[in-house]
Design a protein around this motif. Structure first.
Motif, PDB file in Angstrom:
ATOM      1  N   SER A 122     -19.647  61.001 106.350  1.00 54.25           N
ATOM      2  CA  SER A 122     -20.517  61.962 107.035  1.00 54.25           C
ATOM      3  C   SER A 122     -21.839  61.243 107.256  1.00 54.25           C
ATOM      4  O   SER A 122     -22.545  60.955 106.298  1.00 54.25           O
ATOM      5  CB  SER A 122     -20.726  63.213 106.181  1.00 54.25           C
ATOM      6  OG  SER A 122     -19.518  63.924 106.039  1.00 54.25           O
TER       7      SER A 122
ATOM      8  N   HIS B  65     -17.233  64.694 107.814  1.00 51.43           N
ATOM      9  CA  HIS B  65     -17.202  64.858 109.261  1.00 51.43           C
ATOM     10  C   HIS B  65     -16.151  63.982 109.935  1.00 51.43           C
ATOM     11  O   HIS B  65     -15.690  64.325 111.025  1.00 51.43           O
ATOM     12  CB  HIS B  65     -18.562  64.533 109.875  1.00 51.43           C
ATOM     13  CG  HIS B  65     -19.582  65.604 109.695  1.00 51.43           C
ATOM     14  ND1 HIS B  65     -19.492  66.822 110.315  1.00 51.43           N
ATOM     15  CD2 HIS B  65     -20.719  65.636 108.957  1.00 51.43           C
ATOM     16  CE1 HIS B  65     -20.539  67.567 109.982  1.00 51.43           C
ATOM     17  NE2 HIS B  65     -21.290  66.876 109.155  1.00 51.43           N
TER      18      HIS B  65
ATOM     19  N   GLN C 190     -17.061  69.886 115.453  1.00 51.36           N
ATOM     20  CA  GLN C 190     -18.511  69.891 115.321  1.00 51.36           C
ATOM     21  C   GLN C 190     -19.080  71.154 115.949  1.00 51.36           C
ATOM     22  O   GLN C 190     -18.614  71.620 116.996  1.00 51.36           O
ATOM     23  CB  GLN C 190     -19.109  68.665 116.010  1.00 51.36           C
ATOM     24  CG  GLN C 190     -18.702  67.359 115.358  1.00 51.36           C
ATOM     25  CD  GLN C 190     -19.193  67.273 113.928  1.00 51.36           C
ATOM     26  OE1 GLN C 190     -20.398  67.346 113.656  1.00 51.36           O
ATOM     27  NE2 GLN C 190     -18.262  67.127 112.991  1.00 51.36           N
TER      28      GLN C 190
ATOM     29  N   ASN D 168     -24.213  65.416 117.933  1.00 47.64           N
ATOM     30  CA  ASN D 168     -23.609  65.156 116.623  1.00 47.64           C
ATOM     31  C   ASN D 168     -22.420  64.204 116.752  1.00 47.64           C
ATOM     32  O   ASN D 168     -22.280  63.265 115.958  1.00 47.64           O
ATOM     33  CB  ASN D 168     -23.173  66.464 115.970  1.00 47.64           C
ATOM     34  CG  ASN D 168     -24.345  67.348 115.577  1.00 47.64           C
ATOM     35  OD1 ASN D 168     -25.494  66.926 115.571  1.00 47.64           O
ATOM     36  ND2 ASN D 168     -24.051  68.600 115.278  1.00 47.64           N
TER      37      ASN D 168
ATOM     38  N   ILE E 137     -21.811  60.419 115.027  1.00 43.24           N
ATOM     39  CA  ILE E 137     -20.616  60.078 114.246  1.00 43.24           C
ATOM     40  C   ILE E 137     -19.926  58.860 114.856  1.00 43.24           C
ATOM     41  O   ILE E 137     -19.543  57.924 114.141  1.00 43.24           O
ATOM     42  CB  ILE E 137     -19.666  61.285 114.153  1.00 43.24           C
ATOM     43  CG1 ILE E 137     -20.331  62.403 113.337  1.00 43.24           C
ATOM     44  CG2 ILE E 137     -18.328  60.877 113.534  1.00 43.24           C
ATOM     45  CD1 ILE E 137     -19.643  63.754 113.453  1.00 43.24           C
TER      46      ILE E 137
ATOM     47  N   GLU F 232     -13.781  68.853 118.648  1.00 41.70           N
ATOM     48  CA  GLU F 232     -13.321  67.729 117.829  1.00 41.70           C
ATOM     49  C   GLU F 232     -12.816  66.638 118.753  1.00 41.70           C
ATOM     50  O   GLU F 232     -12.387  66.911 119.879  1.00 41.70           O
ATOM     51  CB  GLU F 232     -12.238  68.162 116.851  1.00 41.70           C
ATOM     52  CG  GLU F 232     -10.980  68.680 117.494  1.00 41.70           C
ATOM     53  CD  GLU F 232      -9.934  69.139 116.484  1.00 41.70           C
ATOM     54  OE1 GLU F 232     -10.303  69.618 115.395  1.00 41.70           O
ATOM     55  OE2 GLU F 232      -8.751  69.020 116.800  1.00 41.70           O
TER      56      GLU F 232
END
Length: 130
Positions: free
Chosen positions: A8, A20, A33, A58, A62, A122
């Motif tokens: 994460s 995550h 997310q 986000n 990632i 996702e």
């Protein structure tokens, strides 16, 4: 769990009970997310476009943590609560991916994990053989 890296990244609000993302065998799997900023505040109350933009910020963080970017994404799944939000969510997705258009599946559901959430996304990305 040899060969699997769970993480994460900083900059994405941590969630309780899971990471995550996971890297395994050259694949990056990103959990759904939602529109939370790094401090955990909800972004874009009632505005699916603003929420989708935060979701993709986000996802970008990632991907970067894994050494990847939008062009590495091979599959997108979008879950939303209102069909009318589709154009705004699509605009945010296209702004993030540009001309890269990986396969996409969309769902419309009665609700998501919190009443504030209008959209959840996702992705799966390919990191290569190395």
């Amino acid at each position: 769990m040899t060969g699997i890296r769970l993480f994460s990244p900083s900059g994405v609000h941590p969630v309780a009970g899971y990471h995550h993302a996971a890297i395994a065998g050259g694949m990056l799997i990103v959990a759904g997310q939602v529109a939370r900023d790094p401090q955990g505040n909800w972004v874009g109350a009632g505005d699916a476009g603003a929420q989708a933009a935060q979701v993709y910020r986000n996802i970008g963080l990632i991907l970067a943590e894994a050494g990847a970017g939008p062009d590495n994404v091979v599959k997108i799944t979008t879950i939303m609560i209102d069909r009318a939000d589709g154009p705004a969510i699509t605009a945010a997705r296209r702004a993030f991916f540009g001309e890269h258009r990986p396969p996409h599946t969309g769902f419309i559901v009665n609700g998501l994990g919190s009443p504030e959430v209008r959209v959840e996304v996702e992705v799966v990305a390919w990191l290569g053989d190395g």
